[in-house]
Design an enzyme around this catalytic site. Structure first.
Site, mmCIF file in Angstrom:
data_model
loop_
_atom_site.group_PDB
_atom_site.id
_atom_site.type_symbol
_atom_site.label_atom_id
_atom_site.label_comp_id
_atom_site.label_asym_id
_atom_site.label_seq_id
_atom_site.Cartn_x
_atom_site.Cartn_y
_atom_site.Cartn_z
ATOM 1 N N SER B 51 -43.661 33.437 -12.988
ATOM 2 C CA SER B 51 -43.582 32.047 -13.436
ATOM 3 C C SER B 51 -44.587 31.729 -14.540
ATOM 4 C CB SER B 51 -43.816 31.107 -12.256
ATOM 5 O OG SER B 51 -45.104 31.339 -11.708
ATOM 6 N N HIS B 52 -45.610 32.558 -14.712
ATOM 7 C CA HIS B 52 -46.632 32.296 -15.726
ATOM 8 C C HIS B 52 -46.803 33.440 -16.709
ATOM 9 C CE1 HIS B 52 -47.581 29.058 -12.911
ATOM 10 N NE2 HIS B 52 -48.040 28.440 -13.965
ATOM 11 N N GLU B 193 -39.323 24.581 -9.518
ATOM 12 C CA GLU B 193 -38.646 24.834 -8.238
ATOM 13 C C GLU B 193 -37.531 23.820 -7.993
ATOM 14 O OE1 GLU B 193 -41.035 25.503 -4.546
ATOM 15 O OE2 GLU B 193 -42.708 25.393 -5.939
#
Lengths: 342, 342
Positions: B51-52, B193
């Site tokens: 996610s990063h 999400e």
């Protein structure tokens, strides 16, 4: 003669203070220690915080009577580094070391922009907002962290490792307004709340704790035999771990499970560690700090239903000094008995 | 030619890094800025934080292409007080000011026992653990705080005021072990999400957000039109407020609702404020600090089911440098197209 449950009496704040000092003196506290404790107890009653006011006095007395906390503790304050004030509480109650160290913490924060105060050998049994509000009243941002006995499971675990591990945050406001201060446990609920639910035959919400079998339960008796959970799942458990490390790790005070192992069952507070961090916004060069914080608070209060933390306390503070603190008669009788004046 | 959804490619970490630098260069970043961003992106992929990692590269590029973030930003670092490092990010991306300020923060923490680094005019779009882990690798305790655009309601409110406002905490360990680091948003869930649940037609748990009518909902589309909630109720909202004040208040950077008002819709990060606090345990005189922290961690891991935060990252770190980072082929194609090498 027993006092009926539910009966209350109103005491002036002066009476709260003198009654508290008398009970502590009779339990072995010297004048300096008794006055420092009475100060935080009286401020809690002034703000309507029943859970941290006179309600705590029997616990303080029990720790003194049991000989676990020293009534004549003489805390020592030293500057271990430009930004580090270190206080040894001499195995006494926390209010005196907290009050004795604070002026040096303020000075260190002004000199360096940020400073910290670590306290060990000190039994904290009060709310945390009285520790940081005086700093914000002097224009500083402040945070504090305190650990306790082991009551709370780590993320994914079923055994108590962390204390209820409260932390607090205080922010100065414009024009002499009382600072915005919050103060919250890392556990989903205070142990006292679970005990009250058990007494009254109520269930507790899912997420408050696990039973002795390590399974989630809404039965407060099972939670009391089991373990509390952190608020908000693994994120709250992260906060609980941070508080444990900041409060006990940096000061060298007892970790929560160490305090638990040393606890003799007297019913009062144990010796742990505390940490306070203070920051001077003016040292960061943001000369619009207060204006921008006030804009943020206005934006929050524009939202119908939203409130600033602590606003109920501040409303009580305007009222209770005039009207007095309304206390359970049974509690007042207990404290007066401790003072030998019942 | 479109790439089938679900297809993946494995890239070496060197390939991740060079592809990221190429995309950023082509979007207007100079060498220093591109390398600093590629460093945090590559470290995220090394630790399996999809996610990063590369997932964020298109967003960085969009902020540069839109002219909102400067590709040739030249951050300035100054020591405003013994404990205050102040960094102006010159309206660029956060990794370069974070990296440039860190050595002075380490020096200030060693000299004073505690120090802070405030950063403003800086667009943070990465995880927070890469900001604090290098401090703990040098033996310091560290915390960091970053605000963002307004997505999260205050306690009791229904309108977005706070950012998702992540914070992180890093603690050194014994014998060269990787530090314990956690990094968590103040919102119950990341906005991403909720977007994935909406795309896949799933509901979200109660407590993630409110609909545009201000009512609780489990419909992700309603949450996306409404507002996110903080984790753990009012306590998480207290954390979100603290992060807002520490990150944007002390630095003078944009509050989350200010960043929202300035946002031009480019899809990348906005300029806000960041704060890092570093503490040197040895300045507190607790020479047993590391031993006691290791005892605490052992106690946690004795509890079957309990884990230390970040342990999955560290397991990935042992594996991914050898095996490569497995990335969606579509994402790799997008980043290569940005680099002009597709």
């Amino acid at each position: 003669m027993s006092t009926p449950v539910g009966e209350t009496v109103a005491l002036s704040l002066d009476e709260v203070r003198s009654m508290t000092i008398a009970a502590l003196n009779a339990s072995g506290a010297d004048r300096a220690n008794a006055e420092a404790v009475a100060d935080v107890v009286t401020r809690a009653e002034r703000d309507g915080c029943a859970s941290h006011g006179v309600f705590r006095v029997p616990g303080y007395c029990k720790a003194l009577i049991a000989g676990d906390s020293k009534g004549d503790a003489k805390p020592t304050v030293e500057r271990r580094a430009p930004g580090v004030v270190f206080v040894d509480g001499d195995r006494g109650l926390a209010p005196l070391p907290m009050a004795l160290g604070r002026p040096m913490l303020v000075q260190a924060a002004r000199e360096n922009g940020i400073a910290s105060m670590a306290i060990r050998n000190s039994a904290h049994f009060a709310a945390l907002w009285p520790d940081v509000e005086p700093l914000a009243q002097q224009g500083l941002l402040a945070m504090s962290y305190v650990n306790s006995r082991a009551f709370v499971a780590p993320a994914g675990g079923t055994k108590a490792v962390y204390g209820t591990n409260p932390m607090s945050f205080a922010c100065p406001r414009r024009d002499g307004k009382a600072p915005m201060v919050w103060d919250q446990a890392s556990s989903a609920a205070a142990r006292g709340e679970i005990m009250i639910a058990a007494r009254d035959g109520h269930s507790v919400p899912e997420g408050f704790g696990l039973g002795p079998d390590g399974q989630p339960t809404t039965d407060p008796n099972q939670v009391l035999e089991g373990v509390l959970l952190a608020f908000g799942g693994y994120k709250g458990a992260g906060i609980a771990m941070m508080v444990e490390i900041l409060a006990a790790g940096l000061s060298g005070g007892e970790l929560s499970y160490e305090a638990d192992e040393q606890y003799t069952g007297h019913g009062g507070p144990t010796h742990n560690g505390h940490l306070v961090i203070a920051m001077d916004p003016s040292a960061f060069g943001a000369d619009t700090f207060i204006d921008r914080i006030e804009s943020l608070f206005e934006r929050i209060l524009d939202d119908e239903g939203a409130r600033l933390p602590g606003d109920r306390r501040l409303a009580n503070r305007a009222r209770i000094p005039k009207e007095g603190a309304v206390l359970p008669a049974k509690l007042v009788a207990e404290v007066r008995a401790l003072a030998g004046t019942a």
